[in-house]
Design a protein around this motif. Structure first.
Motif: not given
Length: 601
Positions: A164-166, A172-174, A200-201
Motif C-alpha cells: 500500500d503506497p503512502w 494507480q488503478e490503471l 513509485s506507481m
C-alpha cells in the motif's frame, strides 16, 4: 678270410657347387675284399652307406656311375630344384601380397569405422547440446518472469515491501491492471516531470503481485549498457548458440548492441507464446528512464526497435511494453508510429492531495508536532507545490519552511548557472551559449508576464492551487526565436512540455525562480542589451571589410595613361582625405574614411 678294407673312390671331376645332399647322392661307398669280390656292407647302427673298420674310420665307397652320368643327374636335379624353388617363391610372394592387401584393407576399414563412429558421437553430442542450450535459455528467461525481480528486490531493500503506497495517485488503478496483465492489446508511455511518482506507481503495482509475469529494466544512453541491462532483466547472457560452447565458454557475441537486443527479444517472444497458452495473460516488460536515451541517430534506432516490438506484441497480446519518460521528445518520436500506444500523463498533486500527503508524512515522522505543522501546510504548498519529491523532502525535515527556501534556492541557482546572460560587454566567443541563454530568458519573461496578468485578474483563485502559466509549444518557440533550444531545456528540467504540447516551468520552485529573476531591477534592459550585443556580433560576422594598406600613412596611388605612340597623355593620383585619426596618425574630424581620386592631366 682277409679283413675287408674300405676303399674310397672319388669322382674324377670336381663336384659342382651344390648342396651336401647332391654330393651324398653322387657318391657311392663300396666295400671290397682282398679277393676283389664285392661284399655287402654290414649294417651298423642302421647306416648302410658307411663301413666302420678296425680303426673306426668312415670310408665312403666309390660310385659305380660314370662322371658324365653323375654330372647330368646333378644338373637335372639342380634344374628341377630351381624351378620348384621359384614356384614356391612365387606362390609365397602371392600369398604374402594377398595377406598384406587383406591386412591393409582391414586397417583402412577399421580407421574409417573409427572415424565415422567418432564423428557420429561428436555430431550427436553437439546436436544434443544445441537443443539443450536453447531450452536452457528459454527456461532462464521464463524464470525471470516468475515471482521476484531485481528492481523489485532493490526497492524492497530500501523502502520495505509494503503493498500500500503512502499516498494514492489517480493513475494507480490503471497501472495495477496493466502490470497484473488485465490490460492487453496496447503498450503504454508514462510521461511526466521528474519526481511526480511514475516509478513509485510501477513498483507498487509490482509489489502487489510479487513481480509475477513482470520484468523491469533501466534505460541508458549507451546501447551496449542498455544491452547488458536488458540481459540482466531477462536473465539472458547473449552467448552464441553453437556447438563450440560445449568445449569452451565464449563471451558475448561480437556484433552491434541492437542485434543482440533483437536476439534477446526473439527468445522473449518464444517464452511469451508458451506463457500465453498456460496463463492466458501477457507478460509485462517495463523500460524505465527512456529519457536517458540520446536523441541522436543511435538513440532513434533503439527507440524504433523497441516500438516495433511493442506494436507487434501488443497486437498479439503476448507482451505489454511500458515506457517511462520525463522528456517530451520520446512521446514526439513514438507518436509518429504509435498506432497501439496509450499515453498516461502524470502531473503534480492538486492542493487537496498535496495537503493530505503532507499530513500523512508528517504524522509518520513527527506525530507530536502534527497540530502545529498543519498551520503552515498552506505556506509549504505555496512554496513547493504538489511535487511528491519536494513534499517528501520537506515532510522529513524538522523545519519545513527552511527546507522550502533551500529547495527554491537550489532551483534558482540551477537556472542561473544554465541560462544567465552576460549583457552588452560579453565576448564574442561565448555567443553560441548566450544565444541559448537569452532565448531561455525571453521565455522566462514571457511566462512571468502571463502569470502577473493572471494574478491581477479576478479569475485567480488561491484555493484551487497552483496553475502555472503555459504556452503552446509553437508559441514558445516563437518567443525564443529558435525551435531547437526548448528540447534541451526540457531535458535540463528548466521547462517542461506536457502531453498536450504545452510549455511551462518545470516545477513551482522553478517558477518562483523565474519570478525572482524577472523582479531584479533593470532585468528587462539588461536582456535587451544582451540581445543587442548578440545582434552586433552576428552583424560583424556577416560584414566583410576591404582596406588598402598603402593609403594608411598618407600614401597615394599614381596611375599614368599613355597615348597610341607611348607618350604620357595624363595621370591619375588616388589618395585619401579623412576627417578622423588614421591607423598611424592622420588627424581629422570625420567618423568614416572617405576615398577620393584626383585626376591630373
Amino acid at each position: 678270410m682277409a679283413t675287408p678294407r674300405a676303399i674310397l673312390r672319388l669322382p674324377a671331376t670336381r663336384v659342382a657347387a651344390g648342396s651336401t645332399r647332391n654330393l651324398l647322392r653322387s657318391t657311392q661307398i663300396r666295400y671290397k675284399s682282398d679277393s676283389g669280390q664285392q661284399a655287402s656292407p654290414p649294417s651298423v647302427g642302421g647306416a648302410n652307406d658307411y663301413q666302420f673298420g678296425p680303426a673306426n674310420d668312415v670310408q665312403p665307397q666309390p660310385s659305380t656311375q660314370s662322371v658324365s652320368e653323375t654330372s647330368k643327374n646333378r644338373e637335372k636335379d639342380g634344374k628341377n630344384g630351381g624351378e620348384k624353388s621359384r614356384k614356391k617363391d612365387n606362390e609365397k610372394e602371392k600369398t604374402d601380397w594377398k595377406e598384406e592387401a587383406k591386412g591393409t584393407g582391414w586397417k583402412a576399414f577399421e580407421s574409417a569405422a573409427t572415424t565415422t563412429a567418432s564423428l557420429s558421437i561428436l555430431g550427436l553430442a553437439g546436436y544434443g547440446y544445441h537443443k539443450y542450450y536453447k531450452q536452457l535459455v528459454l527456461n532462464k528467461i521464463d524464470n525471470a518472469f516468475d515471482e521476484g525481480d531485481p528492481a523489485l528486490n532493490l526497492a524492497s531493500a530500501s523502502q520495505g515491501s509494503s503493498k500500500d503506497p503512502w499516498i494514492h495517485l489517480e493513475q494507480q488503478e490503471l497501472i495495477d491492471r496493466i502490470v497484473h496483465g488485465d490490460e492487453s492489446g496496447h503498450y503504454y508511455l508514462l510521461i511526466g516531470e521528474k519526481g511526480t511518482g511514475k516509478t513509485s506507481m510501477l513498483l507498487t503495482a509490482m509489489h502487489r503481485n510479487a513481480g509475477e509475469r513482470v520484468s523491469m529494466m533501466e534505460a541508458h544512453a549507451d546501447p551496449e549498457i542498455f544491452r547488458l541491462r536488458l540481459g540482466k532483466a531477462l536473465d539472458f547472457e547473449f552467448h552464441e548458440d553453437y556447438v563450440g560452447s560445449l568445449f569452451s565458454i565464449r563471451g558475448p557475441r561480437e556484433t552491434t548492441a541492437l542485434l543482440d537486443i533483437e536476439r534477446a527479444f526473439n527468445k522473449l517472444e518464444k517464452v511469451a507464446l508458451e506463457r500465453r497458452k498456460k496463463t492466458g495473460k501477457p507478460l509485462v516488460m517495463i523500460v524505465n528512464g527512456m529519457h536517458m536515451v540520446h536523441d541522436d541517430e543511435m538513440g532513434k534506432n533503439l527507440v524504433e526497435l523497441l516500438q516495433q516490438r511493442a506494436e507487434g506484441w501488443a497486437a498479439a497480446g503476448l507482451v505489454t511494453m511500458v515506457f517511462n519518460s520525463d522528456d517530451y521528445w520520446v512521446y514526439e518520436r513514438m507518436k509518429q508510429y504509435g498506432s497501439r500506444m496509450e499515453l498516461i500523463s502524470v502531473q503534480d498533486l492538486t492542493k487537496a492531495k498535496a495537503l493530505e500527503a503532507l499530513r500523512v508524512l508528517r504524522k509518520r515522522k513527527f506525530p507530536h508536532r502534527l497540530e502545529e505543522d498543519e498551520k503552515i501546510f498552506d505556506t509549504v504548498y505555496e512554496r513547493v507545490g504538489g511535487r511528491l519529491a519536494y513534499l517528501t523532502k520537506v515532510a522529513n525535515t524538522e523545519n519545513m519552511l527552511k527546507q522550502c527556501d533551500n529547495i527554491n534556492e537550489i532551483e534558482k541557482t540551477w537556472l542561473l548557472n544554465k541560462c544567465w546572460i552576460l549583457g552588452e560587454g560579453m565576448d564574442d566567443d561565448v555567443m553560441d551559449q548566450q544565444k541559448r541563454a537569452s532565448s531561455a530568458m525571453m521565455l522566462v519573461k514571457a511566462l512571468v508576464d502571463q502569470d502577473n496578468e493572471a494574478r491581477a485578474s479576478e479569475d485567480y483563485d488561491p484555493s484551487v492551487g497552483h496553475q502555472l502559466p503555459e504556452l503552446p509549444l509553437h508559441k514558445a518557440r516563437e518567443v525564443m526565436t529558435r525551435a531547437d533550444f526548448i528540447q534541451e531545456y526540457d531535458h535540463d528540467n528548466i521547462f517542461t512540455i506536457d502531453s498536450r504540447a504545452r510549455v511551462r516551468a518545470d516545477s513551482v520552485p522553478m517558477m518562483n525562480a523565474f519570478r525572482d529573476i524577472c523582479e531584479i531591477e533593470g532585468f528587462a534592459e539588461y536582456l535587451e542589451e544582451t540581445l543587442g550585443r548578440i545582434a552586433d556580433i552576428e552583424s560583424l560576422g556577416r560584414t566583410r571589410e576591404v582596406t588598402l594598406k598603402d593609403l594608411w600613412n598618407g600614401g597615394k596611388y599614381s596611375i599614368k595613361t599613355l597615348d597610341s605612340k607611348g607618350r604620357i597623355s595624363g595621370s591619375v593620383v588616388f589618395d585619401v582625405e579623412r576627417g578622423h585619426k588614421g591607423i598611424n596618425g592622420d588627424d581629422g574630424d570625420g567618423d568614416e574614411d572617405e576615398g577620393e581620386g584626383e585626376v591630373k592631366k
